[in-house]
Design an enzyme around this catalytic site. Sequence first.
Site, PDB file in Angstrom:
ATOM      1  N   CYS A 390       0.819  -1.211   0.000  1.00  0.00           N
ATOM      2  CA  CYS A 390       0.000   0.000   0.000  1.00  0.00           C
ATOM      3  C   CYS A 390       0.862   1.275   0.000  1.00  0.00           C
ATOM      4  O   CYS A 390       1.381   1.648  -1.036  1.00  0.00           O
ATOM      5  CB  CYS A 390      -1.005  -0.028   1.147  1.00  0.00           C
ATOM      6  SG  CYS A 390      -2.425   1.003   0.771  1.00  0.00           S
ATOM      7  N   HIS A 521      -3.649  -4.863   0.293  1.00  0.00           N
ATOM      8  CA  HIS A 521      -3.081  -5.447   1.523  1.00  0.00           C
ATOM      9  C   HIS A 521      -3.146  -6.974   1.454  1.00  0.00           C
ATOM     10  O   HIS A 521      -4.088  -7.575   1.975  1.00  0.00           O
ATOM     11  CB  HIS A 521      -3.855  -4.954   2.750  1.00  0.00           C
ATOM     12  CG  HIS A 521      -3.619  -3.510   3.042  1.00  0.00           C
ATOM     13  ND1 HIS A 521      -2.546  -3.070   3.784  1.00  0.00           N
ATOM     14  CD2 HIS A 521      -4.299  -2.401   2.673  1.00  0.00           C
ATOM     15  CE1 HIS A 521      -2.577  -1.751   3.868  1.00  0.00           C
ATOM     16  NE2 HIS A 521      -3.641  -1.321   3.199  1.00  0.00           N
ATOM     17  N   GLU A 523      -1.601  -9.056   3.092  1.00  0.00           N
ATOM     18  CA  GLU A 523      -1.483  -9.661   4.427  1.00  0.00           C
ATOM     19  C   GLU A 523      -2.842 -10.064   5.003  1.00  0.00           C
ATOM     20  O   GLU A 523      -2.923 -10.970   5.826  1.00  0.00           O
ATOM     21  CB  GLU A 523      -0.730  -8.723   5.391  1.00  0.00           C
ATOM     22  CG  GLU A 523      -1.435  -7.415   5.775  1.00  0.00           C
ATOM     23  CD  GLU A 523      -1.176  -6.262   4.815  1.00  0.00           C
ATOM     24  OE1 GLU A 523      -0.830  -6.521   3.646  1.00  0.00           O
ATOM     25  OE2 GLU A 523      -1.351  -5.097   5.238  1.00  0.00           O
TER      26      GLU A 523
END
Length: 546
Positions: A390, A521, A523
Amino acid sequence: MAKKQNLKYIFVVGGVMSGVGKGIATASIAKILQARGFETTAVKIDPYVNVDAGTMNPTEHGEVFVLDDGMECDQDMGNYERFLDRGLTAESYMTTGSIYLSVINKERNLEYHGLCVEVVPHIPLEILNRLQKAASKNKAEIILTEIGGTVGEYQNILFLEAIRILKLKKPKDVILVLVSHLPSLSAGSELKTKPTQYAVRTLNSAGLQPDIILARADVALDKKRKNKIAFNCNIYEEDVISAPNVENIYEVPLNFEEDNLSQNILGKLNLKPRKKDLRKWQNMVKSAKSRKEVKIGIVGKYFSAGDFILSDSYISVIEAVKHAAFAFKVKPNIEWLSSEEFEKNSQKLKNLSNYDGIVIPGGFGSRGVEGKINVIKYCREHKIPFFGLCYGLQLAVVEFSRSVAGLKGANTTEVNQNTPHPVIDILPEQKKNLSENKYGATMRLGAYPASLKKGTIAYEAYKEHLISERHRHRYEVNPEYVAILSKKGLVFSGFSPNRHLMEIIELPKEKHPFFVAVQFHPEFKSRPLSPHPLFKEFIKTSLNKK
Ligand code: GLN
């Protein structure tokens, strides 16, 4: 046809102090029941007035987790998704603010048909209503609900009231788990049970009695302590579950099963135990025990809260690195690097060569930005595997523009509105939000598709043309600069299907072993049993650097 089983409810509350791992406990109980073949889901209720977690500073609250549907929520939702290996939706998260907001809206719409709308029972009933919605959305047979905060606070008393009302209506379908903490004054000295006894009395005064006590402590409980808690807290000894600290959170479900917790809970809920299957989970935990290491530096700024390091702000990034490392049977050694230290100190930059890979996670505002840009430049020039997430992508574009494309003074307009080269600029629809001070739930949020370009690192990692990833940002790569940056060698390997928004950048493999950054993102979608493809590729290259 067999009679449909009633929905079963498990509530998890915390006693004694916050931060004892209620979220992991809830996720772990959900996991062991799921491993028994039951459709299980989990819900988080937070006691604050914020309508969602989106407007809170990460040092204040920890990471803001984002779901596919764009809900900005507490990081525990990430734990549930990771343990259950399932995506969740907005129905599974609520705060005091969001509950009041919907009750007030209903009242304004005359949905209470002229009644006097009162805190009790209307607030607890709204909570129960929402739990049912979450269960049906997830087709759950068992729903776990974690109540944020600690018993004894004013803030969560209405949640306890909801449990009391439900237990009264459905005594056979509801159980209450108290996650407590047993302090000891020094290592090796006696674990103290008194605070747990007080926590149970507080629950009693709210009309509740726990069915199970999970006793968190530095070490495992001995028989004497179990007995003492059982006797004083009015429960059976087998319902006191020892929950000692673990090195790896993914061991917790396995530890609970040592005490036969799934069997115990199913018995209390009148559910017939089904066959247990935790094999994949056990293998994953075994892979995590390796001694071989990969050393990853994470450069960020949300670390300092007084004297404490809050790695909580980046919890999903840490977990995603772990998942990928486990896949290669290595142990991640994660170090925190504060971006501000790289602003002036070139000696510090040299230390970056000691890492196998560097991650620059998401962020906001101008503090520490030049430090991050210096780190990116160093990684690019010294061929250190670099993964930007990001803000990490946006700053990599700024760095490349300045150092490679010769765009002097290039910047993101988040940091400098008057930059001669606004290579990162605000998304058009975001300008209006900011000018009207509309900050809550207004970013580009949640899942969006991206097309991948063949022959790139990204494509090789995903092995798919079209992916879907979660977003949370207001700025983007300025479309006016895409052509010039491409010409200078930056590869845009992922973009929105209409090609307006850039989603992934990279450098060709011949130029750099792994220089990849993403506007989304990744993750948030990494799971211990299915690590994220880009994190895997990043760790694989980092291991090669060794
Ligand atoms: N501050 C940047 C933006 O708003 C990046 C956000 C992030 O890293 N999540 O676009």
